[in-house]
Design a protein around this motif. Structure first.
Motif, short mmCIF file in Angstrom:
data_model
loop_
_atom_site.label_atom_id
_atom_site.label_comp_id
_atom_site.label_asym_id
_atom_site.label_seq_id
_atom_site.Cartn_x
_atom_site.Cartn_y
_atom_site.Cartn_z
N PRO A 202 0.82 -1.22 0.00
CA PRO A 202 0.00 0.00 0.00
C PRO A 202 0.85 1.26 0.00
CG PRO A 202 -0.75 -1.56 1.67
CD PRO A 202 0.56 -2.07 1.17
N ALA A 203 0.34 2.30 -0.60
CA ALA A 203 1.02 3.59 -0.61
C ALA A 203 0.76 4.31 0.71
CB ALA A 203 0.53 4.45 -1.76
N PRO A 217 4.24 3.36 -4.34
CA PRO A 217 3.99 1.94 -4.58
C PRO A 217 2.53 1.66 -4.95
CG PRO A 217 4.09 2.36 -2.23
CD PRO A 217 4.44 3.66 -2.92
N ARG A 218 2.34 0.54 -5.61
CA ARG A 218 1.00 0.07 -5.94
C ARG A 218 0.89 -1.41 -5.61
NH1 ARG A 218 -0.22 1.55 -12.06
NH2 ARG A 218 1.98 1.10 -12.36
N PRO A 244 -7.54 -2.72 10.90
CA PRO A 244 -8.17 -1.55 10.27
C PRO A 244 -7.50 -0.22 10.59
CG PRO A 244 -9.55 -2.45 12.02
CD PRO A 244 -8.48 -3.45 11.76
N SER A 245 -6.76 -0.12 11.70
CA SER A 245 -6.11 1.15 12.03
C SER A 245 -5.00 1.50 11.05
CB SER A 245 -5.54 1.12 13.45
OG SER A 245 -4.49 0.20 13.55
N ARG A 246 -4.57 0.53 10.24
CA ARG A 246 -3.53 0.81 9.24
C ARG A 246 -4.08 1.52 8.01
NH1 ARG A 246 0.82 -3.98 8.33
NH2 ARG A 246 2.04 -3.64 10.22
N ARG A 247 -5.39 1.50 7.83
CA ARG A 247 -5.97 2.11 6.65
C ARG A 247 -6.12 3.62 6.82
NH1 ARG A 247 -11.11 -1.91 5.86
NH2 ARG A 247 -11.51 -1.10 7.95
N TYR A 248 -5.96 4.35 5.73
CA TYR A 248 -6.31 5.77 5.71
C TYR A 248 -7.82 5.84 5.87
CZ TYR A 248 -6.50 10.61 3.85
OH TYR A 248 -6.70 11.95 3.67
N THR A 249 -8.27 6.50 6.93
CA THR A 249 -9.70 6.64 7.18
C THR A 249 -10.06 8.12 7.18
OG1 THR A 249 -9.73 4.62 8.51
CG2 THR A 249 -11.57 6.14 8.79
N ARG A 273 4.40 3.14 10.29
CA ARG A 273 3.88 4.49 10.09
C ARG A 273 3.42 4.69 8.64
NH1 ARG A 273 7.98 7.05 11.92
NH2 ARG A 273 7.28 6.92 14.07
N GLU A 274 4.08 3.98 7.70
CA GLU A 274 3.70 4.11 6.31
C GLU A 274 2.26 3.72 6.04
OE1 GLU A 274 6.55 1.60 4.50
OE2 GLU A 274 7.99 3.19 4.16
N PHE A 275 1.72 2.82 6.87
CA PHE A 275 0.38 2.31 6.62
C PHE A 275 -0.64 2.87 7.61
CE2 PHE A 275 2.25 -0.19 3.58
CZ PHE A 275 3.27 -0.97 4.09
N ASN A 276 -0.24 3.83 8.42
CA ASN A 276 -1.16 4.37 9.39
C ASN A 276 -2.26 5.18 8.73
OD1 ASN A 276 -2.14 4.99 11.94
ND2 ASN A 276 -0.92 6.84 12.12
N ALA A 277 -3.37 5.31 9.43
CA ALA A 277 -4.47 6.14 8.95
C ALA A 277 -4.22 7.57 9.39
CB ALA A 277 -5.79 5.63 9.51
N TYR A 278 -4.12 8.48 8.42
CA TYR A 278 -3.89 9.89 8.72
C TYR A 278 -5.15 10.68 8.39
CZ TYR A 278 1.07 9.08 9.39
OH TYR A 278 2.28 8.65 9.85
#
Length: 278
Positions: A202-203, A217-218, A244-249, A273-278
């Motif tokens: 995931p980007a 990345p893709r 689910p907390s890793r997804r951008y929400t 941190r790259e996959f965290n939801a911001y």
């Protein structure tokens, strides 16, 4: 990342119409909302609160991705027709995607009409070079010719297209990575907000400190079997559903950048941190 949508796949890059439809339905049911690469790269993602942006990218401008029928509508079982069909039955699932154009676009016949139709219906037209060369094997002048030349052809067909993102052929940078982002050839200048790789994770959020617009990345669309399946879309969607907390929400307000206040869900490592939801 998609390539051909065909009933007879010949490689792991191909997906059948049924597989593509099933993946879109899964995305819709798991609260993903399509955005374009341009929206993602600039952080301007207007996604309802609680939902997750997803960028659907299509490389090589294959005819199976998009062609028009006699009525001037997307032909049955093409990617665009399937996407619009799924969107019609799932509220908030926007029928948008980003197409990375190379020659000849979508089979060549009526190419300008097809590019105009996509642009007029909210699809992004991205650059994928004129002839799809491996950019590390050609000169700097050929790199800029390939990128600027494709931009020129897209703009000749659709003068108001932005063409602000670029997918690297085979995911390979030129010797000078900066040439993938900006350059000039024969009077045509280009500058990209994002340069896309081929894989395989995931980007990050475009608001994250680790966001690198030259190396986005893709994830290849793929089921749970075959070479590289552990890095494909089914595997990654399973992982993100489990964590689910890793997804951008989205917080529902595109003018505000929100992030988790609870330290228990804030990643402590750079890789997380790259996959965290911001």
């Amino acid at each position: 990342m998609y390539h051909r949508i065909t009933p007879e796949p010949t490689s792991v890059y191909d997906r059948t119409p049924r597989q593509f439809r099933a993946e879109l339905r899964r995305l819709a049911e798991e609260d993903y909302v399509p955005v374009t690469t341009a929206e993602y790269a600039t952080g301007r993602m207007d996604v309802p609160a609680g939902k997750h942006p997803v960028v659907l990218t299509f490389d090589d401008a294959a005819e199976s991705q998009f062609r028009l029928n006699e009525e001037g509508e997307p032909a049955e079982d093409t990617a665009v027709a399937i996407l619009r069909d799924v969107a019609a039955s799932h509220e908030d699932f926007r029928p948008v995607a980003s197409f990375y154009i190379t020659n000849p676009p979508f089979g060549g016949e009526h190419a300008e009409r097809k590019l105009r139709w996509l642009h007029e219906h909210g699809f992004e037209l991205g650059n994928h070079t004129l002839d799809h060369p491996t950019l590390s094997t050609v000169s700097a002048s050929e790199v800029t010719h390939q990128i600027a030349g494709m931009r020129r052809e897209i703009l000749d067909a659709v003068p108001d297209a932005e063409v602000s993102t670029f997918a690297l052929p085979r995911g390979v940078h030129p010797d000078s990575e900066q040439l993938a982002r900006s350059g000039e050839s024969r009077g045509t200048r280009y500058h990209h907000d994002a340069v896309l790789l081929v894989g395989a994770r995931p980007a990050p959020s475009p608001h994250a400190a680790g966001f690198d617009p030259l190396n986005v990345p893709r994830i290849r669309s793929q089921g749970d079997s075959g070479s590289g399946a552990e890095l494909g879309s089914t595997a990654w969607l399973d992982k993100l559903a489990a964590e689910p907390s890793r997804r951008y929400t989205s917080d529902g307000d595109p003018s505000v950048v929100s992030y988790p206040a609870d330290s228990s869900v804030t990643p402590a490592t750079e890789s997380e941190r790259e996959f965290n939801a911001y």
